[in-house]
Scaffold this active site. Structure first.
Site, PDB file in Angstrom:
ATOM      1  CB  SER A   1      -6.711 -83.988   5.546  1.00 42.41           C
ATOM      2  OG  SER A   1      -6.314 -82.637   5.666  1.00 42.41           O
TER       3      SER A   1
ATOM      4  CG  ASP B   1      -6.630 -77.619  15.393  1.00 41.22           C
ATOM      5  OD1 ASP B   1      -7.282 -76.964  16.231  1.00 41.22           O
ATOM      6  OD2 ASP B   1      -7.178 -78.411  14.586  1.00 41.22           O
TER       7      ASP B   1
ATOM      8  CB  THR C   1     -13.391 -78.049   9.658  1.00 40.24           C
ATOM      9  OG1 THR C   1     -12.657 -78.824   8.699  1.00 40.24           O
ATOM     10  CG2 THR C   1     -14.728 -78.709   9.920  1.00 40.24           C
TER      11      THR C   1
END
Length: 488
Positions: free
Chosen positions: A17, A236, A258
């Site tokens: 997402s 990230d 993830t």
């Protein structure tokens, strides 16, 4: 630190997402407000799996519009290794998805062209078929590569579409296996020997660089003014590690989502033969730090099982899955999360059963046992990677910081403390957005150092501490896991 409230907009694009946050810094405290969330759903075409980059851009703009106001800056981070190709400033294709098997055999091809040891001595990056290097080799000779003029990693692509400037930010560039962390430059000599065109790689810039200001049509779409676009620690994980609320350097981190990115922070890369054999990677961090880590398959296994159960008509929240795992008996079947069997999407419960059958174990039965198997296996793998990282680098580890989405999973955090034999501090959940925003604040002169950024995080977010309680049982479990994971 300046007084008064400043606002920055943090765009965090994850593999599952994307989110846009309004981040406010006031009096040494940071607050995060999620103003827009959207799914990131890959698209399968006849020739493979792609990201829908234009849809992501549209959602980013919607998020910026929802945030509104008069922000001081905007920053974008995302997952690593994937990229877009441009010619004449226009996209040639949607970016390929790193889980597409089109890169099968490319690690071996790279090592045929340049010895493995030389690639590692130059880049310090672990050998994975998902790496940018492997993706570019897989595209060799294609019309796409013949036409390509510019390569941009995903956050750099978004920055280009927002402000019109092309540059590659260092932390994400360092994941490509085409970056030299010792020189902090592209490894152009390696590119030449591999047959990868140097011409497509733009200039590198460090985190906290102001690239430009929103383009006129973006300002019209979003209702914002001439807001600066700032390069954050755009991988990230780099943003998440910048937001680890560590008080000393004697820590390991797990950026849990993830993927689980597990490692230690160092003043400089470690590119020894031992590090190569253990398949550790050296990636650039904020403030000139090196992130010595290993990719562990993470909560991907749970996400895929959850999708599979939903397709069968059983929709579970993550909270329900954690509860069911906690109710299941401990010490059941274990899997190696990093077995290649688990890399691609689809039939994850069936793959777990096949792994168990191959390793002589009784497969887990029911949703709770499957989730327990995933959590225990992941905690044990993370613990082993922490031990390896400490042993190879000589870094003393006194505490494990778990940040990201997985930090709110109390069961997994408790298991990680048990498996590692170390205290675990969990939080913040939105570490990536926090790190993103604080790098923007650093660029604006609102915080003066990485240490100060971490003080702000510790002061701003609720943290939880877990202590190991059952050392003997988990020691026995770890011994069994090592035998299972080594049985390939």
């Amino acid at each position: 630190m300046p007084s008064g409230t400043t606002t920055h907009l943090a765009v965090d694009l994850g593999a599952e997402s994307g989110r846009v946050f309004r981040a406010r810094l006031n009096g040494g405290r940071l607050s995060l407000e999620e103003v827009h969330r959207f799914p990131n759903v890959p698209v399968r075409l006849p020739d493979g799996l792609y990201w829908d980059a234009l849809h992501l851009l549209q959602e980013v703009e919607r998020g910026l519009a929802a945030a509104g106001g008069n922000p001081a800056s905007i920053g974008v981070d995302s997952w690593a290794v994937d990229f877009g190709l441009l010619a004449g400033g226009r996209p040639l294709s949607s970016p390929r998805h790193y889980r597409d098997p089109y890169t099968d055999g490319m690690v071996e091809e790279a090592c045929r062209r340049v010895p493995k040891e030389e690639i590692y001595r130059t880049t310090g990056v672990q050998f994975l078929q998902i790496n940018t290097l492997c993706q570019l080799l897989a595209l060799e000779g294609s019309p796409l590569m013949e036409a390509a003029e510019t390569l941009l990693m995903i956050p750099d692509l978004m920055n280009y579409w927002l402000c019109g400037e092309t540059a590659c930010e260092e932390t994400n560039a360092s994941t490509t296996q085409l970056y030299d962390p010792s020189k902090r430059s592209w490894a152009r000599g390696l590119m030449e020997r591999l047959g990868i065109p140097e011409r497509i790689f733009p200039d590198l810039v460090p985190p906290a660089t102001t690239l430009g200001r929103l383009l006129p049509h973006v300002r019209e779409e979003t209702g914002l003014g001439e807001v600066p676009v700032v390069t954050v620690a755009s991988h990230d994980t780099a943003s998440a590690v910048a937001a680890v609320p560590a008080e000393t350097e004697s820590f390991a981190y797990v950026s849990s989502g993830t993927w689980s990115l597990v490692g230690v922070e160092l003043p400089s890369p470690v590119m020894s033969e031992e590090a190569m054999e253990a398949n550790f990677t050296n990636e650039a961090g904020f403030g000139g730090r090196a992130r010595f880590l290993k990719n562990v398959m993470g909560l991907w296994l749970l996400q895929e099982c959850r999708r599979e159960w939903a397709r069968r008509g059983k929709v579970y929240s993550y909270e329900e899955l954690c509860r069911l795992a906690g109710e299941a008996p401990p010490g059941g079947a274990l899997v190696d999360p990093d077995d290649p069997l688990f890399l691609t999407p689809g039939d994850m419960t069936g793959r777990i059963e096949r792994f168990c059958a191959k390793s002589g174990q009784k497969p887990p039965e029911g949703v709770g046992e499957v989730c327990r198997c995933i959590f225990e296996s992941l905690a044990l793998k993370q613990a082993l990677v922490i031990e390896e990282a400490a042993g190879i680098t000589g870094r003393e580890v006194e505490v494990v910081h778990v940040v990201g989405g997985g930090s709110q999973n109390e069961l997994l955090c408790r298991m990680t403390a048990e498996a590692s034999g170390l205290p675990v501090v969990s939080g913040p959940v939105e570490a990536t957005a926090a790190g993103n925003a604080l790098v923007q604040a650093y660029a604006a002169g609102e915080v003066e150092s990485l240490a100060r950024m971490r003080e702000v995080v510790a002061r701003s977010f609720g943290l939880r501490r877990y202590e190991p309680q059952e050392p003997e049982r988990w020691h026995a479990l770890k011994e069994r896991f090592v035998k299972i994971a080594n049985r390939r």
